[in-house]
Design a protein around this motif. Structure first.
Motif, PDB file in Angstrom:
ATOM      1  N   THR A   1      45.482  41.629  30.604  1.00 28.34           N
ATOM      2  CA  THR A   1      44.590  40.999  31.575  1.00 28.34           C
ATOM      3  C   THR A   1      45.382  40.029  32.442  1.00 28.34           C
ATOM      4  O   THR A   1      46.442  39.556  32.053  1.00 28.34           O
ATOM      5  CB  THR A   1      43.457  40.243  30.862  1.00 28.34           C
ATOM      6  OG1 THR A   1      44.030  39.333  29.893  1.00 28.34           O
ATOM      7  CG2 THR A   1      42.539  41.209  30.131  1.00 28.34           C
TER       8      THR A   1
ATOM      9  N   GLU B   1      32.779  38.223  31.082  1.00 27.48           N
ATOM     10  CA  GLU B   1      31.707  37.937  32.034  1.00 27.48           C
ATOM     11  C   GLU B   1      30.964  39.216  32.409  1.00 27.48           C
ATOM     12  O   GLU B   1      29.739  39.211  32.563  1.00 27.48           O
ATOM     13  CB  GLU B   1      32.306  37.277  33.290  1.00 27.48           C
ATOM     14  CG  GLU B   1      31.287  36.738  34.279  1.00 27.48           C
ATOM     15  CD  GLU B   1      30.447  35.598  33.723  1.00 27.48           C
ATOM     16  OE1 GLU B   1      29.287  35.461  34.158  1.00 27.48           O
ATOM     17  OE2 GLU B   1      30.947  34.864  32.850  1.00 27.48           O
TER      18      GLU B   1
ATOM     19  N   ASP C   1      37.262  39.792  34.735  1.00 28.00           N
ATOM     20  CA  ASP C   1      36.854  39.070  33.530  1.00 28.00           C
ATOM     21  C   ASP C   1      35.867  39.945  32.768  1.00 28.00           C
ATOM     22  O   ASP C   1      34.668  39.978  33.073  1.00 28.00           O
ATOM     23  CB  ASP C   1      36.207  37.735  33.919  1.00 28.00           C
ATOM     24  CG  ASP C   1      35.882  36.872  32.706  1.00 28.00           C
ATOM     25  OD1 ASP C   1      35.868  37.412  31.578  1.00 28.00           O
ATOM     26  OD2 ASP C   1      35.623  35.667  32.888  1.00 28.00           O
TER      27      ASP C   1
END
Length: 467
Positions: free
Chosen positions: A182, A302, A299
């Protein structure tokens, strides 16, 4: 019968004498039973020395024993003789055809080899071998470059936080657990994915990547899992393997996994759970052994809250999480990258362009929202526009220069807005002048001011022009 055998022996001997080619015959034990004078001359031996001995004593890397033992033939292959086993050292390549010989009961009774001696054929063989050798050389060089570029040894950076991430990735390469990379765009997620693969036990197997956000959702399933022939109109003859089958035994990189549609997430989850894929139009699943590395700039936590990403898939992918660091958080590596990219260009174009001290400071002060990828782009752009082999502030994008000027002024006693505006205006005028090839009329039009006013500002800021 004996008369027939004698007759054929005379005919055979005459053919071996007349031909321009070399011939050698062995029995099923590899003992030479016949060889013509042409071949003896090439090898620098005689019939008396060769016949009755194992062929390996004359041609140490001969394949004739293998031919008779395994009963096969091969035609028009290149054979390279061992140094010292031919009469002329520069004549060490030949085109060879080899075959076993069967009797009426399909039993192997002998082996025969024919080599081409015609000058034209030999010359062609040598040219082919030269090209083959060069091809092998370039393949090896490419392999070295490629493996170095995508290896942990080739990964650039010495900041302490980056070295910690590198250490985690090296540990991850020693197993086959799924990895989730990420971080922001341009932070080197793909470089790390390939380094993990190349440092693993799977390095000799394929590394296949697919950008999940770059392929239309209706095509993504066929790209990942493949399809059978005739599944739909326009389908490729013979069908298609799909990325997972292509990566079998190796690694698949699912880049931008956060952009994968929910419908595909379900199917991907099943593949990860069952370790098998089923082609579109297929009747049975196919077992696979693939290590999965996923990467995303988004993300995912999220997205899970918003119902955009499956939580169960997230946990399947996020066994090992490596969060890439943005360039602004490893500032000690900024100039390392800048010099690395500039050096690559200098080598390619045989130049010696360098960064001025002001340009270096500007690089270190900049925020780098596009990370390493943006830095690479800035270096290329600055290289293309610089003069006198030194990259100056005027060669850099105005947003970088203005930011640098503001930071420089903020750190001094001159904090007045007028000084900041003047500094920005000076750098902007220099950039426009350079863009217009120092044509003041064009630069004034670009700036939207009269040429006389431009001259005043040039004098005011003491800008050196080519007027």
């Amino acid at each position: 019968m004996e008369n027939d055998l004698a007759r054929y022996k005379y005919i055979f001997d005459e053919i071996l004498t007349m031909t321009d080619d070399g011939f050698i015959v062995v029995d099923k034990g590899g003992i030479v039973t016949d060889i013509n004078d042409q071949y003896c001359d090439f090898l620098g031996t005689t019939k008396e020395k060769a016949i009755g001995r194992n062929i390996k004593e004359t041609i140490s890397n001969s394949k004739m024993i293998d031919i008779v033992q395994n009963a096969y033939r091969e035609e028009g292959v290149i054979h390279k003789f061992v140094d010292g086993e031919t009469k002329e050292s520069d004549n060490s390549f030949l085109l060879v055809s080899r075959s076993c010989v069967f009797d009426e009961n399909k039993n192997v009774i002998a082996g025969v080899a024919q080599v081409k001696f015609r000058l034209q054929t030999l010359d062609s063989a040598q040219k082919l071998m030269k090209e083959y050798s060069e091809l092998e050389f370039y393949k090896e060089e490419y392999k070295k470059i490629n493996s170095n570029q995508y290896s942990f040894e080739g990964v650039i950076g010495s900041s302490s936080n980056f070295l910690e991430i590198k250490k985690s990735a090296m540990k991850a390469s020693k197993n086959s657990f799924p990895v989730l990379l990420t971080g922001e765009t341009g932070t080197g997620k793909e470089v790390f994915a390939r380094a993990i693969h190349n440092n693993s036990d799977r390095k000799d197997k394929p590394m296949v990547s697919i950008n999940c956000g770059a392929i239309p959702s209706e095509l993504l399933e066929s790209e990942l899992f493949g399809y059978e022939e005739g599944t739909f109109t326009g389908a490729r003859k013979g069908g298609k393997k799909g990325k997972f089958l292509q990566a079998d035994g190796g690694t698949i990189l699912l880049d931008e996994i956060g952009d994968m549609p929910l419908s595909m997430q379900v199917k991907l989850l099943r593949v990860l759970q069952e370790k098998e894929v089923e082609k579109i139009g297929g009747s049975k699943p196919i077992p696979i052994d693939v290590r999965v590395i996923a990467a995303t700039r988004r993300d995912l936590v999220e997205m899970i809250k918003n119902g955009e990403f499956r939580e169960d898939l997230y946990y399947r992918l996020n066994v090992i999480n490596i969060e890439m660091i943005p360039l602004r958080d490893r500032r000690e590596d900024i100039l390392t990258f800048a010099n690395y990219f500039l050096n690559k260009i200098n080598i390619e174009y045989r130049t010696a362009v360098t960064l001025s001290n002001e340009a270096k400071q500007c690089f270190e002060n900049y925020f780098w929202p596009g990370n390493v990828r943006e830095l690479d782009n800035v270096i290329k752009s600055a290289y293309a526009s610089c003069d006198e082999f030194v990259i100056q502030l005027t060669d850099l994008p105005s947003k970088m220069v203005s930011n640098h000027k503001v930071i420089s002024l903020a750190g001094s006693d001159e904090k007045m807005l007028k000084h900041m505006v003047d500094s920005y205006e000076s750098s902007l005028i220099q950039e426009i002048l350079k863009k217009c090839n120092w044509n003041c009329q064009k630069a004034a039009e670009e700036l939207g001011i009269h040429r006389s006013l431009l001259y005043k500002k040039i004098d005011k800021y003491n800008i050196k022009t080519r007027r």
